[in-house]
Design an enzyme around this catalytic site. Structure first.
Site: not given
Length: 311
Positions: A222, A41, A12, A251-254, A227
């Site tokens: 990353t 995940g 959460v 949440a960019a990398g995920d 970039g």
């Protein structure tokens, strides 16, 4: 349609918007506070599912309201939750401090994630054996990842490891079964006990160290606004960002990793196209607030890529 198994965390997210991080001994106000569902995940699984993959999840939630709601959310995304275990601890929580420039600092309480076991993974052996790709991060216990990757490699699946949260050590038993390592610049540097960098020359000069010290042959790093950098076989190069106004980088990398898992061919032959798509997906995610709510669909990514296809 690819079959993807994600072994990972379900948290959460408690999002706190602030002007800047407090210094030691300093108290600063929180401008706004909200809660969403996330965890590395979960984010990676949703990113893959929204791009058309058949996704199964191996993880754990608490026997609490958040846990049951979380499972329902994943099921609404079309994700198989048969192997999301219910544990006696609380569902995991991530406390995200989001600064005005869109950058974030995150504290994680593992909760039920920390109670996932290798036996839980063994129960999911059949779905891992059917997977094309198995993805994991370090927000669950290391024996869990070791077992999952062992089964994956026995079955011939590609394995992708996101070494986050940052660490200076990963067990060789995990690395030897990792096909592609995808850290950010801080995580990549920590594994070599070196300072973080984003410049191309230094990253290229460090490549032999990943191979010699970690045994890693395929690597994507990353780099946030800079970039990404990749080294896969004989292909080494930068991945350029799409210009967007940054709202929230949570949440960019995920999203990037979920896109790679969905797009990358087993022989890595389309690595540059896969990374271009992943970059477009991440650009959309950072332009929106939140984690799971920000993750784009296949159609949205195609629209983002359309101008490049016309050139």
């Amino acid at each position: 349609m690819k079959n993807i198994v994600v072994i990972g965390s379900l948290n959460v997210d408690v999002l706190m918007k602030i002007d800047q991080l407090p210094k030691e001994g300093e108290t600063r106000p929180i401008q706004n506070k909200s809660s969403n569902f996330g965890g590395k995940g979960a984010n990676q699984a949703v990113a893959a599912a929204r791009q058309g993959a058949a996704v199964s999840f191996i993880g754990a939630v608490g026997r609490d309201k958040e846990g049951s709601t979380f499972k329902n959310l994943l099921e609404q995304e079309g994700i198989d939750t048969r192997f999301v275990q219910e544990k006696d601890g609380p569902t995991g929580t991530a406390y995200i401090m989001l600064e005005e420039d869109g950058h974030n600092t995150i504290l994680v309480h593992g909760g039920a994630n920390a109670l996932l076991t290798a036996d839980d993974v063994e129960k999911a052996r059949d779905i891992i054996k059917k997977a094309d790709v198995v993805v994991a991060q370090l927000e669950v216990p290391r024996p869990v990842i070791k077992k999952g990757f062992e089964i994956a490699k026995e079955a011939g699946a590609m394995t992708i490891l996101n070494p986050a949260p940052v660490t200076d050590r990963i067990e060789s038993a995990i690395l030897q079964n990792t096909d592609l390592l995808v850290p950010n610049e801080s995580e990549a540097a920590s594994l070599l006990h070196l300072p973080a960098v984003t410049d191309y020359k230094t990253l290229k000069d460090r490549l032999p160290l990943y191979q010699e010290q970690l045994g890693i042959q395929q690597l994507v790093i990353t780099l946030g606004e800079a970039g990404a950098f990749f080294a896969v076989g004989q292909h080494v190069g930068p991945v350029h960002n799409f210009e967007v106004e940054v709202n929230d980088t949570t949440a960019a990398g995920d999203t990037f990793i979920g896109t790679i898992a969905t797009t990358l061919d087993a022989d890595f032959s389309n690595i540059e196209r896969a990374l271009q798509k992943a970059s477009a997906a991440s650009a959309i995610a950072v332009s929106r607030p939140g984690a799971i709510p920000a993750i784009p669909t296949q159609e949205e990514i195609a629209l983002k890529l359309a101008p490049m296809a016309m050139n």
